[in-house]
Design an enzyme around this catalytic site. Sequence first.
Site, short mmCIF file in Angstrom:
data_model
loop_
_atom_site.label_atom_id
_atom_site.label_comp_id
_atom_site.label_asym_id
_atom_site.label_seq_id
_atom_site.Cartn_x
_atom_site.Cartn_y
_atom_site.Cartn_z
N LYS A 1 1.40 -3.84 12.86
CA LYS A 1 2.24 -3.57 11.69
C LYS A 1 3.48 -4.47 11.75
O LYS A 1 3.77 -5.05 12.77
CB LYS A 1 2.66 -2.10 11.65
CG LYS A 1 1.49 -1.17 11.38
CD LYS A 1 1.91 0.29 11.25
CE LYS A 1 3.11 0.51 10.39
NZ LYS A 1 3.02 -0.08 9.06
N GLY B 1 5.81 -6.57 6.79
CA GLY B 1 6.95 -6.42 5.88
C GLY B 1 8.28 -6.29 6.61
O GLY B 1 9.29 -5.93 6.01
N THR C 1 0.85 -1.20 0.00
CA THR C 1 0.00 0.00 0.00
C THR C 1 0.88 1.25 0.00
O THR C 1 0.63 2.19 -0.77
CB THR C 1 -0.94 0.00 1.22
OG1 THR C 1 -1.47 -1.31 1.41
CG2 THR C 1 -2.08 0.99 1.03
N GLU D 1 9.54 1.97 11.13
CA GLU D 1 8.21 2.57 10.99
C GLU D 1 7.80 3.25 12.30
O GLU D 1 7.26 4.36 12.29
CB GLU D 1 7.19 1.48 10.63
CG GLU D 1 7.40 0.91 9.22
CD GLU D 1 6.52 -0.29 8.90
OE1 GLU D 1 6.44 -0.63 7.72
OE2 GLU D 1 5.93 -0.88 9.81
N ALA E 1 -1.06 -0.89 7.15
CA ALA E 1 -1.19 -1.64 8.41
C ALA E 1 -1.63 -3.06 8.08
O ALA E 1 -2.22 -3.31 7.03
CB ALA E 1 -2.21 -0.97 9.33
C1 5RP Z 1 5.47 -3.34 6.84
C2 5RP Z 1 4.12 -2.97 7.32
C3 5RP Z 1 3.06 -2.78 6.30
O1 5RP Z 1 2.53 -1.50 6.44
C4 5RP Z 1 1.98 -3.80 6.52
O2 5RP Z 1 2.55 -5.10 6.50
C5 5RP Z 1 0.90 -3.71 5.44
O3 5RP Z 1 1.42 -4.15 4.23
P1 5RP Z 1 0.63 -4.05 2.87
O4 5RP Z 1 0.39 -2.62 2.57
O5 5RP Z 1 1.54 -4.72 1.86
O6 5RP Z 1 -0.67 -4.82 3.03
O7 5RP Z 1 3.87 -2.82 8.49
O8 5RP Z 1 6.34 -3.62 7.89
#
Ligand code: 5RP
Length: 219
Positions: free
Chosen positions: A94, A97, A31, A103, A83
């Site tokens: 969170k 990733g 995102t 973050e 998130a």
């Molecule tokens: C990375 C995060 C991301 O914001 C969370 O995993 C959401 O990921 P995505 O936008 O791919 O659904 O916290 O550490």
Amino acid sequence: MTQDELKKAVGWAALDYVTPGTIVGVGTGSTAAHFIDALGSIKHQIEGAVSSSEASTLKLKGLGIPVFDLNEVDALAVYVDGADEINPQMQMIKGGGAALTREKIIAAVADKFICIADASKQVDVLGAFPLPVEVIPMARSYVARELVKLGGLPEYRQQVVTDNGNIILDVHNLSIVNPTELERAINALPGVVTVGLFAARGADVALIGGPDGVKTITK
Ligand code: 5RP
């Protein structure tokens, strides 16, 4: 609309929160990647970005957006990030990733946290998504035992080393009724770098993408 189209819609909607001439805090994930694309379209109107991961830094630089070290920056008006879960109190899980620590640091500096997410991320109670915890490698087993005492089932995220050189434990089986207290308790364990609970400092604005468009929720 596909989930990725919903992510794209909120990523672009977040441009409304960017003030021209400023440095923008930028998150990590699919995102946030849409938000970076959107930021690229106004790159001449901003001073640059502070990035929460090597992956986001690469993408920002690829689009020609200057990336600043956080230590060079006194203040940030906004931090925009995705998130894994968000509850009605605007508290989040969170770290899907693995970028949770950077973050959380940038979120702490920013005046406003703008959470961008598709509607599947909305939950009443946090915890169905396994809670990421960044841990110093030598503390892995100790921290895992302590997380079991807190009621969780920690799982070592194989093959993942964070940008800070640490490992991730994903904690299953939690129903997080008091996110602020659990955030404090896990962060207090020796060897824990950060828990991916963003409760004490949650989001200020959530842009949620659903079939009827982008919904704005404010604290
Ligand atoms: C990375 C995060 C991301 O914001 C969370 O995993 C959401 O990921 P995505 O936008 O791919 O659904 O916290 O550490």
